[in-house]
Scaffold this motif. Structure first.
Motif, PDB file in Angstrom:
ATOM      1  N   LEU A 120     -35.472  22.260  20.413  1.00 54.05           N
ATOM      2  CA  LEU A 120     -35.702  23.405  19.540  1.00 54.05           C
ATOM      3  C   LEU A 120     -37.187  23.711  19.376  1.00 54.05           C
ATOM      4  N   SER A 121     -38.025  22.707  19.528  1.00 55.70           N
ATOM      5  CA  SER A 121     -39.464  22.913  19.344  1.00 55.70           C
ATOM      6  C   SER A 121     -40.271  22.606  20.606  1.00 55.70           C
ATOM      7  N   ASN A 122     -39.578  22.262  21.695  1.00 57.48           N
ATOM      8  CA  ASN A 122     -40.256  21.924  22.942  1.00 57.48           C
ATOM      9  C   ASN A 122     -39.754  22.861  24.038  1.00 57.48           C
ATOM     10  N   PRO A 123     -40.455  23.963  24.296  1.00 55.36           N
ATOM     11  CA  PRO A 123     -39.992  24.936  25.285  1.00 55.36           C
ATOM     12  C   PRO A 123     -39.776  24.329  26.673  1.00 55.36           C
ATOM     13  N   ALA A 124     -40.618  23.353  27.050  1.00 57.52           N
ATOM     14  CA  ALA A 124     -40.477  22.748  28.375  1.00 57.52           C
ATOM     15  C   ALA A 124     -39.163  21.992  28.487  1.00 57.52           C
ATOM     16  N   LEU A 125     -38.796  21.245  27.446  1.00 58.52           N
ATOM     17  CA  LEU A 125     -37.536  20.506  27.462  1.00 58.52           C
ATOM     18  C   LEU A 125     -36.357  21.459  27.433  1.00 58.52           C
ATOM     19  N   LEU A 126     -36.440  22.512  26.620  1.00 53.96           N
ATOM     20  CA  LEU A 126     -35.363  23.492  26.561  1.00 53.96           C
ATOM     21  C   LEU A 126     -35.182  24.174  27.910  1.00 53.96           C
ATOM     22  N   GLU A 127     -36.289  24.476  28.563  1.00 55.22           N
ATOM     23  CA  GLU A 127     -36.222  25.126  29.876  1.00 55.22           C
ATOM     24  C   GLU A 127     -35.559  24.232  30.911  1.00 55.22           C
ATOM     25  N   LYS A 128     -35.739  22.910  30.780  1.00 49.46           N
ATOM     26  CA  LYS A 128     -35.143  21.982  31.737  1.00 49.46           C
ATOM     27  C   LYS A 128     -33.653  21.769  31.482  1.00 49.46           C
ATOM     28  N   THR A 129     -33.231  21.794  30.220  1.00 55.87           N
ATOM     29  CA  THR A 129     -31.859  21.420  29.895  1.00 55.87           C
ATOM     30  C   THR A 129     -30.913  22.599  29.692  1.00 55.87           C
ATOM     31  N   ALA A 130     -31.407  23.708  29.157  1.00 62.55           N
ATOM     32  CA  ALA A 130     -30.527  24.839  28.844  1.00 62.55           C
ATOM     33  C   ALA A 130     -29.759  25.352  30.063  1.00 62.55           C
ATOM     34  N   PRO A 131     -30.375  25.488  31.254  1.00 68.03           N
ATOM     35  CA  PRO A 131     -29.611  25.970  32.402  1.00 68.03           C
ATOM     36  C   PRO A 131     -28.422  25.086  32.756  1.00 68.03           C
ATOM     37  N   THR A 132     -28.557  23.780  32.553  1.00 66.14           N
ATOM     38  CA  THR A 132     -27.440  22.880  32.858  1.00 66.14           C
ATOM     39  C   THR A 132     -26.297  23.103  31.886  1.00 66.14           C
ATOM     40  N   TYR A 133     -26.618  23.277  30.609  1.00 62.47           N
ATOM     41  CA  TYR A 133     -25.570  23.570  29.622  1.00 62.47           C
ATOM     42  C   TYR A 133     -24.888  24.898  29.945  1.00 62.47           C
ATOM     43  N   ARG A 134     -25.676  25.905  30.320  1.00 64.55           N
ATOM     44  CA  ARG A 134     -25.091  27.207  30.645  1.00 64.55           C
ATOM     45  C   ARG A 134     -24.193  27.117  31.881  1.00 64.55           C
ATOM     46  N   ALA A 135     -24.643  26.378  32.887  1.00 64.91           N
ATOM     47  CA  ALA A 135     -23.847  26.228  34.103  1.00 64.91           C
ATOM     48  C   ALA A 135     -22.536  25.510  33.805  1.00 64.91           C
ATOM     49  N   PHE A 136     -22.593  24.487  32.939  1.00 63.13           N
ATOM     50  CA  PHE A 136     -21.375  23.775  32.582  1.00 63.13           C
ATOM     51  C   PHE A 136     -20.439  24.680  31.783  1.00 63.13           C
ATOM     52  N   ARG A 137     -20.994  25.496  30.901  1.00 55.92           N
ATOM     53  CA  ARG A 137     -20.170  26.448  30.150  1.00 55.92           C
ATOM     54  C   ARG A 137     -19.506  27.444  31.092  1.00 55.92           C
ATOM     55  N   ASP A 138     -20.217  27.833  32.144  1.00 57.64           N
ATOM     56  CA  ASP A 138     -19.623  28.730  33.139  1.00 57.64           C
ATOM     57  C   ASP A 138     -18.445  28.054  33.844  1.00 57.64           C
ATOM     58  N   LEU A 139     -18.556  26.754  34.114  1.00 55.03           N
ATOM     59  CA  LEU A 139     -17.449  26.029  34.728  1.00 55.03           C
ATOM     60  C   LEU A 139     -16.242  25.982  33.795  1.00 55.03           C
ATOM     61  N   LEU A 140     -16.501  25.790  32.508  1.00 53.21           N
ATOM     62  CA  LEU A 140     -15.412  25.796  31.538  1.00 53.21           C
ATOM     63  C   LEU A 140     -14.767  27.181  31.463  1.00 53.21           C
ATOM     64  N   THR A 141     -15.574  28.225  31.574  1.00 48.70           N
ATOM     65  CA  THR A 141     -15.038  29.583  31.580  1.00 48.70           C
ATOM     66  C   THR A 141     -14.159  29.803  32.805  1.00 48.70           C
ATOM     67  N   ALA A 142     -14.599  29.308  33.955  1.00 54.55           N
ATOM     68  CA  ALA A 142     -13.789  29.432  35.174  1.00 54.55           C
ATOM     69  C   ALA A 142     -12.473  28.680  35.032  1.00 54.55           C
ATOM     70  N   ALA A 143     -12.517  27.504  34.378  1.00 58.07           N
ATOM     71  CA  ALA A 143     -11.284  26.755  34.133  1.00 58.07           C
ATOM     72  C   ALA A 143     -10.351  27.561  33.233  1.00 58.07           C
ATOM     73  N   ALA A 144     -10.930  28.247  32.234  1.00 60.56           N
ATOM     74  CA  ALA A 144     -10.117  29.065  31.334  1.00 60.56           C
ATOM     75  C   ALA A 144      -9.449  30.215  32.081  1.00 60.56           C
ATOM     76  N   VAL A 145     -10.130  30.776  33.066  1.00 57.97           N
ATOM     77  CA  VAL A 145      -9.519  31.825  33.895  1.00 57.97           C
ATOM     78  C   VAL A 145      -8.288  31.268  34.601  1.00 57.97           C
ATOM     79  N   THR A 146      -8.412  30.063  35.154  1.00 57.11           N
ATOM     80  CA  THR A 146      -7.280  29.430  35.829  1.00 57.11           C
ATOM     81  C   THR A 146      -6.141  29.166  34.849  1.00 57.11           C
TER      82      THR A 146
END
Length: 209
Positions: A120-146
């Motif tokens: 929340l206060s470290n932009p570099a750490l957020l930049e490294k981790t947020a894309p992985t969370y978003r990608a995993f959420r996209d996988l969960l969304t794809a599972a929901a489509v199935t």
């Protein structure tokens, strides 16, 4: 001098990053120091500095690589064919999260709590981790489509909302284990299965046949 193998270098890097995680678990983000990391690692100062140049760099690497490793462990359950039911997938995901986080000398889930706070206060750490969370959420969304195609979700459900809800369940499970320590993957999955079953009842409260 014989060449050091890639496997040896990878093992030493893992040893250093595990020391970072153990130090954060023990002392918190603010209390963690390079001296503490070196002491926990059991390696020389020079060796540790070969892999991380500072505490902040070590924390960013330790958080991001742990998240990437967990995602790789969870991925097979979200691309299975045929796709299991939502309760079974939740059981698989929470069980894998539980087993992946159990490390000798520290808790990856407690480390994750520190990581979420730091992001929340470290932009570099957020930049490294947020894309992985978003990608995993996209996988969960794809599972929901199935699931929707298989008739396991209502036709008017929004798969993106379902994916976000399941991610919240997993993150909430991680937080409960880290903060309270009185829940398990099995109890969490049983609770979700009960809620999922309740969703198949009619407005009269009777289960649909």
């Amino acid at each position: 001098m014989p060449r050091v193998s890639d496997a040896y270098l990878a093992a030493r890097r893992t040893q250093v990053l595990d020391a970072v995680r153990a130090c954060v678990d023990r002392d918190g983000l603010q209390g963690a120091t390079m001296e503490g990391i070196i002491q926990i690692s059991g390696l020389s100062t020079g060796t540790v500095y070969k892999y991380i140049r500072s505490k902040d760099e070590g924390i960013e690497a330790a958080m991001s690589t742990a998240l990437e490793g967990l995602t790789a462990e969870l991925l097979p359950f979200l691309v299975a064919d045929p796709m299991p039911s939502p309760p079974e997938v939740v059981r698989q995901l929470t069980s894998t999260l539980e087993s992946f986080s159990q490390r000798e000398g520290f808790s990856l889930l407690r480390v994750a709590m520190h990581g979420w706070s730091a992001a929340l206060s470290n932009p570099a750490l957020l930049e490294k981790t947020a894309p992985t969370y978003r990608a995993f959420r996209d996988l969960l969304t794809a599972a929901a489509v199935t699931w929707q195609e298989n008739g396991e979700l209502p036709a008017d459900a929004d798969p993106a909302e379902v994916g976000a809800a399941v991610l919240s369940l997993l993150m909430g499970f991680a937080a409960q284990v880290a903060l309270l320590g009185d829940t398990t993957a099995e109890s969490q999955s049983r609770g979700f299965a009960a809620l999922y079953g309740a969703g198949s009842t009619t407005s009269t409260g009777r289960a649909e046949s």
